[in-house]
Design an enzyme around this catalytic site. Structure first.
Site, PDB file in Angstrom:
ATOM      1  N   ASP A 180       0.853  -1.186   0.000  1.00 26.35           N
ATOM      2  CA  ASP A 180       0.000   0.000   0.000  1.00 26.35           C
ATOM      3  C   ASP A 180       0.892   1.241   0.000  1.00 26.35           C
ATOM      4  OD1 ASP A 180      -2.176   1.646   0.149  1.00 26.35           O
ATOM      5  OD2 ASP A 180      -2.594   1.282   2.259  1.00 26.35           O
ATOM      6  N   TYR A 181       0.647   2.155  -0.935  1.00 31.55           N
ATOM      7  CA  TYR A 181       1.416   3.401  -0.958  1.00 31.55           C
ATOM      8  C   TYR A 181       1.141   4.216   0.304  1.00 31.55           C
ATOM      9  CZ  TYR A 181       3.044   3.161  -5.820  1.00 31.55           C
ATOM     10  OH  TYR A 181       3.688   2.819  -6.988  1.00 31.55           O
ATOM     11  N   ASP A 189      -4.901   2.494  -3.613  1.00 35.87           N
ATOM     12  CA  ASP A 189      -3.438   2.615  -3.637  1.00 35.87           C
ATOM     13  C   ASP A 189      -2.753   1.321  -3.201  1.00 35.87           C
ATOM     14  OD1 ASP A 189      -3.813   5.291  -4.332  1.00 35.87           O
ATOM     15  OD2 ASP A 189      -3.821   5.933  -2.236  1.00 35.87           O
TER      16      ASP A 189
END
Length: 299
Positions: A52-53, A246
């Site tokens: 996950d960003y 994301d």
């Protein structure tokens, strides 16, 4: 929710079963389940691996605005981003920033990013609209590059009728020129948000293409050519399952989990060259709803 897709699967679902035949909630049993726990790898003994960003939209705002203070903070390898921003904004030492101040700073930052006005932000922060307006102006004074960029984005959209993402995709917002006051205000908010969210979508799509090229076709990106032998092990032993905003979700043979994690991190963090680094958080587990932070040394 009708016909939900996998991006809409909630972490926790609460429901009641009434004991009363008349449907009264007074004697109802309440249950809570993690709906994502029912999603597991398609193969026995394989693991789910997610990445996950971290604060990608905020990092994109720093990139586009070129605000020197925000770039400096987001370029630091350690420390909590919102604690550092709160410290810079308020002038207080980082160790004196409490959880409430950090949370309010996070809400304020994303409120500005999403184009919230003082009234909406006041509801988020639990203060009066006047106080929210003062906080917005104070934050913009602390990060003048952000304030200038926000103004430039809206002005450009008024002139051209559209905004462009990092990779040149356009979103047309005709109401910013031809709508009524309410429609124009909404379009102005969408202008800033569309650039950051659209650019985040650009970046994760690039990462997905690079990951797929390795695990399905054996084509290793230039930036990781020195790791070709390691990544070639992944073909047929790793599959990309899902993108959720994301986050990417893969299923992986445990024997190559470290290699898959390296590919995932490298592909996502090198998908675009920004003025600030991109970071991802990795998690691993058998159930999508019960993932644990990935610790390479433990595997």
């Amino acid at each position: 929710m009708e016909a939900p897709n996998l991006q809409c699967v909630e972490h926790m679902v609460v429901f009641k079963i009434n004991k009363d035949k008349n449907g009264s909630d007074a004697d109802a049993d309440c249950y809570e389940i993690n709906a994502r726990d029912y999603f597991v790898p398609t193969r026995d003994k394989w693991l789910l691996l997610t990445a996950d960003y971290s604060q990608i939209e905020l990092r994109l705002m720093a990139h586009f605005s070129k605000d020197s203070s925000l770039i400096e903070l987001l370029s630091k390898p350690h420390g909590d981003v919102f604690t550092m921003i709160a410290s810079r904004w308020t002038g207080c030492p980082e160790d004196s920033v409490g959880s409430d101040e950090r949370d309010q700073t996070k809400r304020l930052v994303y409120g500005i990013l999403y184009g919230m006005g003082a009234n909406t932000l006041a509801e988020q922060l639990g203060c009066s609209p006047a106080e929210a307006g003062e906080k917005i102006q104070s934050f913009k004074s602390s990060f003048p590059g952000v304030a200038s960029w926000l103004h430039e984005v809206v002005a450009h959209c008024h002139e051209k009728g559209y905004v462009k993402t990092l990779k040149g995709r356009k979103r047309f917002l005709s109401k910013i020129k031809f709508g009524n006051m309410k429609e124009k205000s909404k379009a102005e908010r969408q202008a800033v948000n569309s650039i950051c969210q659209g650019s985040a979508a650009d970046i994760i799509k690039i990462a997905m293409i690079n990951i797929y090229s390795v695990i399905a076709e054996g084509v290793v990106p230039v930036y990781s050519s020195s790791l070709a032998d390691m990544f070639n092990m992944l073909k047929g032993r790793c599959r990309m399952l899902l993108q959720v905003h994301d986050e990417l979700v893969l299923e992986v043979d445990p024997s190559v989990i470290n290699e898959a994690a390296s590919l995932l991190r490298m592909s996502m963090e090198n998908a675009a060259l920004l003025l600030v680094p991109l970071h991802v958080k990795l998690k691993v587990g058998r159930k999508w709803g019960s993932m644990e932070p990935f610790q390479e040394d433990e595997l």
